[in-house]
Design a protein around this motif. Sequence first.
Motif, PDB file in Angstrom:
ATOM      1  N   THR A 176       0.851  12.372  -9.291  1.00  0.00           N
ATOM      2  CA  THR A 176      -0.123  13.460  -9.193  1.00  0.00           C
ATOM      3  C   THR A 176       0.307  14.626  -8.308  1.00  0.00           C
ATOM      4  O   THR A 176      -0.167  15.744  -8.488  1.00  0.00           O
ATOM      5  CB  THR A 176      -1.463  12.938  -8.650  1.00  0.00           C
ATOM      6  N   ARG A 177       1.160  14.349  -7.304  1.00  0.00           N
ATOM      7  CA  ARG A 177       1.591  15.330  -6.285  1.00  0.00           C
ATOM      8  C   ARG A 177       0.420  15.769  -5.398  1.00  0.00           C
ATOM      9  O   ARG A 177       0.475  16.808  -4.762  1.00  0.00           O
ATOM     10  CB  ARG A 177       2.248  16.569  -6.924  1.00  0.00           C
ATOM     11  N   TYR A 178      -0.628  14.944  -5.361  1.00  0.00           N
ATOM     12  CA  TYR A 178      -1.746  15.200  -4.469  1.00  0.00           C
ATOM     13  C   TYR A 178      -1.744  14.145  -3.360  1.00  0.00           C
ATOM     14  O   TYR A 178      -1.813  12.937  -3.642  1.00  0.00           O
ATOM     15  CB  TYR A 178      -3.089  15.118  -5.202  1.00  0.00           C
ATOM     16  N   LEU A 217       2.969   5.957  -2.757  1.00  0.00           N
ATOM     17  CA  LEU A 217       4.117   6.715  -3.275  1.00  0.00           C
ATOM     18  C   LEU A 217       4.028   6.892  -4.789  1.00  0.00           C
ATOM     19  O   LEU A 217       4.356   7.958  -5.315  1.00  0.00           O
ATOM     20  CB  LEU A 217       5.422   6.011  -2.901  1.00  0.00           C
ATOM     21  N   LEU A 218       3.589   5.842  -5.471  1.00  0.00           N
ATOM     22  CA  LEU A 218       3.465   5.926  -6.932  1.00  0.00           C
ATOM     23  C   LEU A 218       2.405   6.946  -7.323  1.00  0.00           C
ATOM     24  O   LEU A 218       2.637   7.801  -8.190  1.00  0.00           O
ATOM     25  CB  LEU A 218       3.109   4.549  -7.497  1.00  0.00           C
ATOM     26  N   SER A 272      -3.827   8.891  -1.155  1.00  0.00           N
ATOM     27  CA  SER A 272      -4.548   8.216  -0.075  1.00  0.00           C
ATOM     28  C   SER A 272      -5.760   7.461  -0.607  1.00  0.00           C
ATOM     29  O   SER A 272      -6.043   6.331  -0.188  1.00  0.00           O
ATOM     30  CB  SER A 272      -4.990   9.239   0.978  1.00  0.00           C
ATOM     31  N   ILE A 273      -6.476   8.072  -1.544  1.00  0.00           N
ATOM     32  CA  ILE A 273      -7.647   7.418  -2.137  1.00  0.00           C
ATOM     33  C   ILE A 273      -7.220   6.184  -2.930  1.00  0.00           C
ATOM     34  O   ILE A 273      -7.864   5.134  -2.875  1.00  0.00           O
ATOM     35  CB  ILE A 273      -8.407   8.406  -3.039  1.00  0.00           C
ATOM     36  N   ALA A 274      -6.114   6.293  -3.665  1.00  0.00           N
ATOM     37  CA  ALA A 274      -5.613   5.160  -4.453  1.00  0.00           C
ATOM     38  C   ALA A 274      -5.219   3.996  -3.548  1.00  0.00           C
ATOM     39  O   ALA A 274      -5.537   2.834  -3.835  1.00  0.00           O
ATOM     40  CB  ALA A 274      -4.416   5.598  -5.296  1.00  0.00           C
ATOM     41  N   LEU A 298       0.823  -1.204   0.000  1.00  0.00           N
ATOM     42  CA  LEU A 298       0.000   0.000   0.000  1.00  0.00           C
ATOM     43  C   LEU A 298       0.860   1.258   0.000  1.00  0.00           C
ATOM     44  O   LEU A 298       0.507   2.261  -0.637  1.00  0.00           O
ATOM     45  CB  LEU A 298      -0.935  -0.001   1.210  1.00  0.00           C
ATOM     46  N   ILE A 299       1.970   1.213   0.726  1.00  0.00           N
ATOM     47  CA  ILE A 299       2.896   2.355   0.711  1.00  0.00           C
ATOM     48  C   ILE A 299       3.435   2.566  -0.700  1.00  0.00           C
ATOM     49  O   ILE A 299       3.564   3.705  -1.167  1.00  0.00           O
ATOM     50  CB  ILE A 299       4.050   2.131   1.713  1.00  0.00           C
TER      51      ILE A 299
END
Length: 242
Positions: free
Chosen positions: A161-163, A155-156, A168-170, A150-151
């Motif tokens: 996106t830099r969001y 990170l990917l 977090s949603i992904a 998940l990390i």
Amino acid sequence: MQLWLCPLIAFLLGSIPFGLFIARMKGIDIRQHGSGNIGATNVLRVVGKKHGITCLILDALKGFIPVVIALNLVQIEGRKVGIPIPALDAFALHLPAAEQLTGQLVHVATALLAILGHNYSPWVGFKGGKGIATSAGVLLGLMPFAVVLLIAVWLLAFAITRYVSVASIAAAAALPLLTHVGARFHKGPDGRTLWEAGTWNKPLFVFSVVIAVLAIWKHRGNIQRLMNGTENRFQPKKKSNA
């Protein structure tokens, strides 16, 4: 007693508003700044990096500690405890393998109530954070390998996106899939996968779906801002040449 005590401890620990306390130590009411959220991301933006990281760790521990306690207090025959606490052995309830569902439900209920305690803390008017850090702590206790994956997803998504919200949603959306895949490939003592043997952790899968939906729901404001083009994109601070 262990069957109800573990979830109760989880909710009480989860409800501690560390972000609020950390910001108040700097003379700031975090609810009046930034997104108004008491979670680590808002603390980092408003109070600073050091305080944001401290809040992140404490919020994660709110999920990790009660889950580890529950795994030690309610043990299932034939299942190893990931992080054994010898001091709790004398108080442990040992369930036979035939009653594994009961133990799994207690573990999952403990995890869920830790997150709900953070998201809807009674100490701040049943409001709270988005539960990402506390969910990570919970999962680190329940399924540590999934946290690594998940990390990587987080990170990917963040790198692309830099969001923070999109990352977090992904990660939240990926959790049920990883839980399902884990059951398909994780093998039990008989050499069969847990899925083939029918011993896969069904409450854990349901839990993964619930917290994924909950995490995305808590980000509905971010989703609206993303659609409007007003969401804050993470921008690293430029070093001064002075």
